[in-house]
Scaffold this active site. Structure first.
Site, mmCIF file in Angstrom:
data_model
loop_
_atom_site.group_PDB
_atom_site.id
_atom_site.type_symbol
_atom_site.label_atom_id
_atom_site.label_comp_id
_atom_site.label_asym_id
_atom_site.label_seq_id
_atom_site.Cartn_x
_atom_site.Cartn_y
_atom_site.Cartn_z
ATOM 1 C CE1 TYR A 20 66.465 40.762 54.715
ATOM 2 C CE2 TYR A 20 66.479 39.248 52.855
ATOM 3 C CZ TYR A 20 65.833 40.202 53.612
ATOM 4 O OH TYR A 20 64.573 40.598 53.262
ATOM 5 C CE1 TYR A 147 71.385 28.539 47.877
ATOM 6 C CE2 TYR A 147 69.449 28.934 46.516
ATOM 7 C CZ TYR A 147 70.068 28.947 47.743
ATOM 8 O OH TYR A 147 69.388 29.368 48.853
ATOM 9 C CG PHE A 175 58.628 30.117 47.502
ATOM 10 C CD1 PHE A 175 58.702 29.034 48.386
ATOM 11 C CD2 PHE A 175 58.245 29.861 46.202
ATOM 12 C CE1 PHE A 175 58.401 27.731 47.979
ATOM 13 C CE2 PHE A 175 57.926 28.568 45.779
ATOM 14 C CZ PHE A 175 58.002 27.507 46.671
ATOM 15 C CG ASN A 176 61.589 35.206 45.103
ATOM 16 O OD1 ASN A 176 61.187 34.066 44.864
ATOM 17 N ND2 ASN A 176 62.438 35.828 44.335
ATOM 18 C CG LEU A 194 63.005 42.717 41.101
ATOM 19 C CD1 LEU A 194 63.646 43.301 39.854
ATOM 20 C CD2 LEU A 194 61.680 42.030 40.752
ATOM 21 N NE ARG A 285 68.356 36.027 37.263
ATOM 22 C CZ ARG A 285 68.107 36.464 38.490
ATOM 23 N NH1 ARG A 285 68.793 37.478 38.985
ATOM 24 N NH2 ARG A 285 67.152 35.919 39.222
ATOM 25 C CB ALA A 286 70.861 31.464 31.934
HETATM 26 N N1 UFG Z 1 65.038 40.252 37.977
HETATM 27 C C1 UFG Z 1 65.002 41.244 37.029
HETATM 28 N N2 UFG Z 1 65.955 42.206 37.084
HETATM 29 C C2 UFG Z 1 66.957 42.221 38.014
HETATM 30 C C3 UFG Z 1 66.993 41.194 38.984
HETATM 31 C C4 UFG Z 1 66.008 40.207 38.936
HETATM 32 O O1 UFG Z 1 64.125 41.272 36.164
HETATM 33 O O2 UFG Z 1 67.799 43.128 37.966
HETATM 34 C C5 UFG Z 1 63.990 39.218 37.961
HETATM 35 C C6 UFG Z 1 64.544 37.807 37.886
HETATM 36 O O3 UFG Z 1 64.802 37.444 36.546
HETATM 37 C C7 UFG Z 1 63.404 37.024 38.523
HETATM 38 C C8 UFG Z 1 62.806 38.002 39.550
HETATM 39 O O4 UFG Z 1 63.284 39.288 39.156
HETATM 40 O O5 UFG Z 1 62.409 36.726 37.583
HETATM 41 C C9 UFG Z 1 63.286 37.743 40.958
HETATM 42 O O6 UFG Z 1 64.710 37.612 40.923
HETATM 43 P P1 UFG Z 1 65.609 37.515 42.231
HETATM 44 O O7 UFG Z 1 67.019 37.418 41.790
HETATM 45 O O8 UFG Z 1 65.246 38.610 43.168
HETATM 46 O O9 UFG Z 1 65.133 36.168 42.911
HETATM 47 P P2 UFG Z 1 65.049 34.695 42.277
HETATM 48 O O10 UFG Z 1 63.601 34.404 42.104
HETATM 49 O O11 UFG Z 1 65.902 34.517 41.117
HETATM 50 O O12 UFG Z 1 65.737 33.866 43.429
HETATM 51 C C10 UFG Z 1 65.083 33.528 44.616
HETATM 52 C C11 UFG Z 1 66.097 33.392 45.722
HETATM 53 C C12 UFG Z 1 67.058 32.292 45.399
HETATM 54 C C13 UFG Z 1 66.270 31.037 45.161
HETATM 55 C C14 UFG Z 1 65.234 31.252 44.107
HETATM 56 C C15 UFG Z 1 64.353 30.078 43.952
HETATM 57 O O13 UFG Z 1 66.796 34.603 45.883
HETATM 58 O O14 UFG Z 1 67.933 32.102 46.482
HETATM 59 O O15 UFG Z 1 64.411 32.343 44.447
HETATM 60 O O16 UFG Z 1 64.185 29.838 42.602
HETATM 61 F F1 UFG Z 1 67.115 30.070 44.724
#
Ligand code: UFG
Length: 332
Positions: A20, A147, A175-176, A194, A285-286
């Site tokens: 990506y 990770y 970040f995201n 998400l 989510r943990a």
């Molecule tokens: N979420 C939901 N439902 C879903 C998927 C995600 O509510 O079906 C929430 C997650 O709990 C989180 C937010 O949406 O609060 C964003 O989740 P993502 O999985 O999209 O992204 P993350 O913030 O977990 O992860 C991102 C990067 C990782 C990095 C992290 C840094 O994708 O690679 O930020 O903490 F490690």
């Protein structure tokens, strides 16, 4: 030998250029006139995502790129990595080997062949649960998942290689990342992020989206993240390449500095797609921190970087266009 003056046209190896962020960066590097060789083992990337104009060599980032570097390159952008937080917790070996060992071997090959510059994909996950927000680069690094721990370990290795061997290195802590750039976008076989999951509801591939926790200490109770457009992220890589200095390892956070809750993201997706997008609340989510927002002041000041695509609906609209184009091209 390492040099402080970046040539205007660089010969570059991009590991993970079929993924990506790697594919978007490759496309922008080629547009900027650089000569790019993509190395990707296609374990999570896609051969058809390698941008036109790039040379593509299929294979392991350390092994193949390590050999290629003997041909003389101005730098490496190292995107290839394992990057699923959940997977990193139940299969840590995959991450310590796939991320740390591979990166060390790549660093050694760069040293052997005198490759002067490295831009490395680091992550907000190196910080863990933040004590203060927004997060600056001086915040404590206490990753809460494997990770993040592996990316932090590589960052430390890069620092010492830069100091000892004169490497010019920059780590960018994403970040995201969201959005798309034309035909280059997010297409993971195992999707956990998400925005792509919400868009799967809009395409009819998923009935509803789950909101992981609505009891966080935030305005609407859902977790807050800093969503950055992938093209803004890519632009920072080009600036980082130019600004890398021999013997130095600079670390920059990349985000917009604004947090959006899970509910706000779903609302933005409703606006961008016109789909009602049913959402249900599920348990947390943990390992998810409540709020992750970047301070990117350092990148703005030192690199002259300024994110241009900060509107969340606009970011989602680009991802939606990409999703629809792929759906049209590959009907189920
Ligand atoms: N979420 C939901 N439902 C879903 C998927 C995600 O509510 O079906 C929430 C997650 O709990 C989180 C937010 O949406 O609060 C964003 O989740 P993502 O999985 O999209 O992204 P993350 O913030 O977990 O992860 C991102 C990067 C990782 C990095 C992290 C840094 O994708 O690679 O930020 O903490 F490690």
């Amino acid at each position: 030998m390492p040099t402080d003056t970046a040539p205007s046209r660089m010969k570059l190896v991009v590991t993970g250029g079929a993924g990506y962020v790697g594919s978007v960066c490759t496309a922008r590097l080629i547009e900027a006139g650089h000569e790019v060789t993509v190395v990707d083992d296609l374990s999570t990337g896609h051969a058809d995502a390698v941008p036109e104009g790039a040379r593509f060599v299929e294979g392991d980032a350390a092994e193949v790129a390590g050999t290629l570097l003997g041909q003389g390159f101005d730098g490496v952008l190292h995107f290839a990595a394992k990057s699923l937080v959940g997977e990193s917790m139940h299969d840590p070996g995959l991450y310590w080997h796939g991320n740390v060992v591979t990166s060390l071997r790549l660093l050694d090959a760069m040293r052997t062949h005198g490759t002067p510059r490295l831009v490395f994909s680091s992550t907000a996950a190196t910080y863990g649960e933040p004590e203060t927000s927004p997060i600056t680069e001086t915040a404590p690094t206490r990753p809460t998942n494997t990770y993040g721990a592996t990316k932090l370990a590589i960052d430390h290795a890069i620092t010492s290689y830069a100091r000892a061997h004169g490497l010019a290195a920059v780590s960018l802590r994403y970040f995201n990342v969201a959005g798309a750039y034309g035909r280059y976008g997010e297409r993971h076989t195992t999707e956990t992020h998400l925005i792509p999951l919400v868009l799967q509801v809009a395409t009819g591939d998923r009935a509803q989206v789950q909101i992981f926790g609505d009891d966080y200490p935030t305005d609407d109770g859902t977790a807050v993240r800093d969503y950055i457009h992938v093209t803004d992220l890519a632009d920072a890589h080009l600036l980082a390449l130019e600004h890398a200095r021999s013997g130095e390892h600079d670390i920059y956070n990349l985000g917009n500095g604004t947090g959006f809750s899970v509910r706000q993201v779903i609302e933005a997706c409703r606006e961008a797609t016109g789909h009602p997008i049913p959402a249900v609340v599920a348990p947390r989510r943990a390992g998810d921190p409540a709020v992750l927002v970047a301070s990117s002041e350092r990148a703005r000041t030192a690199l002259g970087w300024k994110p241009e695509r900060t509107d969340l609906v606009g970011i989602v609209a680009d991802a939606w266009q990409f999703t629809q184009d792929r759906k049209d091209a590959n009907p189920a």
